[in-house]
Design a protein around this motif. Sequence first.
Motif, PDB file in Angstrom:
ATOM      1  N   THR A 293      27.403  23.135  34.421  1.00  0.00           N
ATOM      2  CA  THR A 293      26.592  24.062  34.474  1.00  0.00           C
ATOM      3  C   THR A 293      24.698  23.712  34.355  1.00  0.00           C
ATOM      4  OG1 THR A 293      28.433  25.554  33.731  1.00  0.00           O
ATOM      5  CG2 THR A 293      26.798  26.423  33.725  1.00  0.00           C
TER       6      THR A 293
ATOM      7  N   TYR B 289      24.362  22.780  36.904  1.00  0.00           N
ATOM      8  CA  TYR B 289      23.301  23.302  38.056  1.00  0.00           C
ATOM      9  C   TYR B 289      22.222  24.116  38.088  1.00  0.00           C
ATOM     10  CZ  TYR B 289      24.383  27.293  41.002  1.00  0.00           C
ATOM     11  OH  TYR B 289      23.700  28.952  41.184  1.00  0.00           O
ATOM     12  N   GLU B 290      22.265  24.563  36.606  1.00  0.00           N
ATOM     13  CA  GLU B 290      21.018  25.440  36.653  1.00  0.00           C
ATOM     14  C   GLU B 290      19.468  24.739  36.736  1.00  0.00           C
ATOM     15  OE1 GLU B 290      20.990  28.716  35.686  1.00  0.00           O
ATOM     16  OE2 GLU B 290      22.908  28.223  35.838  1.00  0.00           O
TER      17      GLU B 290
ATOM     18  N   LYS C  52      19.047  24.915  40.710  1.00  0.00           N
ATOM     19  CA  LYS C  52      19.540  25.227  40.983  1.00  0.00           C
ATOM     20  C   LYS C  52      18.328  25.746  42.573  1.00  0.00           C
ATOM     21  CE  LYS C  52      19.552  29.229  38.489  1.00  0.00           C
ATOM     22  NZ  LYS C  52      20.215  30.392  38.125  1.00  0.00           N
ATOM     23  N   THR C  53      17.097  25.644  41.562  1.00  0.00           N
ATOM     24  CA  THR C  53      15.394  26.064  42.740  1.00  0.00           C
ATOM     25  C   THR C  53      15.562  24.455  43.162  1.00  0.00           C
ATOM     26  OG1 THR C  53      14.474  25.111  40.640  1.00  0.00           O
ATOM     27  CG2 THR C  53      15.503  27.245  40.300  1.00  0.00           C
ATOM     28  N   GLN C  54      16.187  23.768  43.138  1.00  0.00           N
ATOM     29  CA  GLN C  54      15.231  22.356  44.122  1.00  0.00           C
ATOM     30  C   GLN C  54      16.151  22.634  45.721  1.00  0.00           C
ATOM     31  OE1 GLN C  54      13.401  20.043  43.066  1.00  0.00           O
ATOM     32  NE2 GLN C  54      13.706  21.258  41.264  1.00  0.00           N
TER      33      GLN C  54
ATOM     34  N   PRO D 246      23.672  24.787  49.215  1.00  0.00           N
ATOM     35  CA  PRO D 246      24.688  25.702  48.205  1.00  0.00           C
ATOM     36  C   PRO D 246      25.711  24.675  48.254  1.00  0.00           C
ATOM     37  CG  PRO D 246      23.888  27.024  50.421  1.00  0.00           C
ATOM     38  CD  PRO D 246      23.353  25.851  50.104  1.00  0.00           C
TER      39      PRO D 246
ATOM     40  N   LEU E 108      25.694  22.127  45.580  1.00  0.00           N
ATOM     41  CA  LEU E 108      24.940  22.585  44.104  1.00  0.00           C
ATOM     42  C   LEU E 108      26.545  23.187  43.360  1.00  0.00           C
ATOM     43  CD1 LEU E 108      22.090  25.083  44.644  1.00  0.00           C
ATOM     44  CD2 LEU E 108      22.376  22.748  42.967  1.00  0.00           C
ATOM     45  N   ASP E 109      27.421  23.674  44.275  1.00  0.00           N
ATOM     46  CA  ASP E 109      29.128  23.468  43.549  1.00  0.00           C
ATOM     47  C   ASP E 109      29.682  22.032  43.437  1.00  0.00           C
ATOM     48  OD1 ASP E 109      29.092  26.694  44.725  1.00  0.00           O
ATOM     49  OD2 ASP E 109      29.760  26.137  46.553  1.00  0.00           O
TER      50      ASP E 109
ATOM     51  N   LYS F 287      27.908  21.625  40.083  1.00  0.00           N
ATOM     52  CA  LYS F 287      28.603  22.942  39.423  1.00  0.00           C
ATOM     53  C   LYS F 287      30.187  22.968  39.400  1.00  0.00           C
ATOM     54  CE  LYS F 287      28.220  27.765  38.280  1.00  0.00           C
ATOM     55  NZ  LYS F 287      28.347  29.680  38.755  1.00  0.00           N
TER      56      LYS F 287
END
Length: 104
Positions: A2, A5-6, A9-11, A15, A18-19, A22
Amino acid sequence: STLGYELLKTQPLCPETLDLIKYHHQNLNHSGYPKLKSSHLPSDIGVQIISTADKYSALREARVYRRPLSRIKSLLILYREVREGKILPIVFDALVKYVSIYDN
């Protein structure tokens, strides 16, 4: 997972990537973490490949609390997870083929 991911996620990542970041500690039977809000696991096969590779790597590497496990012992542990519904058999089979060639 997590936290990774956090942080990312702004990079400019898609998606799906990112999944994978995460949920790479999530099992096929939805045990693992982070807890899913639904029964759907994003990109089940992708998550399974990354998760299984991560588990194998962790078993084969030395840790402060144990020595690295052998290839056979590591595969036996992961095979138990196949029987428990945590790993897709096809992903495990691919790993076995890979390590038989490349993990000497």
